[in-house]
Design a protein around this motif. Structure first.
Motif, short mmCIF file in Angstrom:
data_model
loop_
_atom_site.label_atom_id
_atom_site.label_comp_id
_atom_site.label_asym_id
_atom_site.label_seq_id
_atom_site.Cartn_x
_atom_site.Cartn_y
_atom_site.Cartn_z
N UNK A 1 -6.29 15.16 10.87
CA UNK A 1 -4.90 14.96 11.27
C UNK A 1 -4.63 13.51 11.63
N UNK A 2 -5.48 12.93 12.47
CA UNK A 2 -5.27 11.56 12.94
C UNK A 2 -5.24 10.56 11.79
N UNK A 3 -6.18 10.72 10.86
CA UNK A 3 -6.23 9.76 9.76
C UNK A 3 -5.15 10.01 8.72
N UNK A 4 -4.66 11.24 8.61
CA UNK A 4 -3.51 11.45 7.73
C UNK A 4 -2.28 10.76 8.31
N UNK A 5 -2.13 10.79 9.63
CA UNK A 5 -1.00 10.09 10.27
C UNK A 5 -1.13 8.58 10.07
N UNK A 6 -2.35 8.06 10.19
CA UNK A 6 -2.56 6.63 9.97
C UNK A 6 -2.26 6.26 8.52
N UNK A 7 -2.75 7.05 7.57
CA UNK A 7 -2.47 6.77 6.16
C UNK A 7 -0.96 6.80 5.87
N UNK A 8 -0.27 7.77 6.45
CA UNK A 8 1.18 7.86 6.26
C UNK A 8 1.87 6.60 6.76
N UNK A 9 1.48 6.13 7.95
CA UNK A 9 2.10 4.93 8.52
C UNK A 9 1.78 3.70 7.66
N UNK B 1 1.04 3.64 4.47
CA UNK B 1 1.80 3.77 3.21
C UNK B 1 3.28 3.46 3.42
N UNK B 2 3.84 3.93 4.53
CA UNK B 2 5.26 3.70 4.84
C UNK B 2 5.60 2.22 4.84
N UNK B 3 4.67 1.40 5.33
CA UNK B 3 4.92 -0.05 5.44
C UNK B 3 4.15 -0.85 4.39
N UNK B 4 3.60 -0.18 3.40
CA UNK B 4 2.86 -0.84 2.31
C UNK B 4 1.76 -1.76 2.84
N UNK B 5 0.99 -1.23 3.78
CA UNK B 5 -0.11 -1.99 4.40
C UNK B 5 -1.42 -1.44 3.86
N UNK B 6 -2.36 -2.33 3.55
CA UNK B 6 -3.67 -1.92 3.03
C UNK B 6 -4.45 -1.13 4.07
N UNK B 7 -5.22 -0.17 3.60
CA UNK B 7 -6.06 0.63 4.50
C UNK B 7 -7.20 -0.24 5.04
N UNK B 8 -7.56 -0.06 6.29
CA UNK B 8 -8.71 -0.79 6.83
C UNK B 8 -10.01 -0.20 6.29
N UNK B 9 -11.04 -1.01 6.29
CA UNK B 9 -12.37 -0.54 5.93
C UNK B 9 -13.03 -0.03 7.20
N UNK B 10 -13.33 1.27 7.25
CA UNK B 10 -13.94 1.86 8.44
C UNK B 10 -14.65 3.14 8.06
N UNK B 11 -15.44 3.62 8.97
CA UNK B 11 -16.01 4.96 8.81
C UNK B 11 -15.55 5.77 10.02
#
Length: 78
Positions: free
Chosen positions: A52-60, A62-72
């Protein structure tokens, strides 16, 4: 953080207590992302119900066209 749009379903507000008035004058995600990124980039992140948490982060992101961070990440729910 002020969501886009700044709207909350009443049932969700009854659960988490956050209302539109509380976020009306807050910065949007894109304004805060440069400050938040160092906490995530290249890190191992632990979350409860990470899906859930990472889907919310991905949505945000994507909303602002920001690259995903590299993390585990690891999930305490699983």
């Amino acid at each position: 953080i002020k969501p886009s749009p700044n709207y909350y379903e009443p049932v969700n507000s009854s659960i988490h207590g956050i209302t539109r008035a509380m976020t009306e004058k807050k910065p949007v995600f894109a304004q805060l992302w440069p400050e938040l990124l160092p906490y995530l980039q290249g890190r191992a992140v632990v979350a409860h119900n990470a899906a859930f948490d990472f889907s919310a982060l991905r949505y945000a992101l994507d909303e602002y066209s920001v690259a995903y961070p590299s993390l585990s990440y690891f999930c305490t729910l699983v």
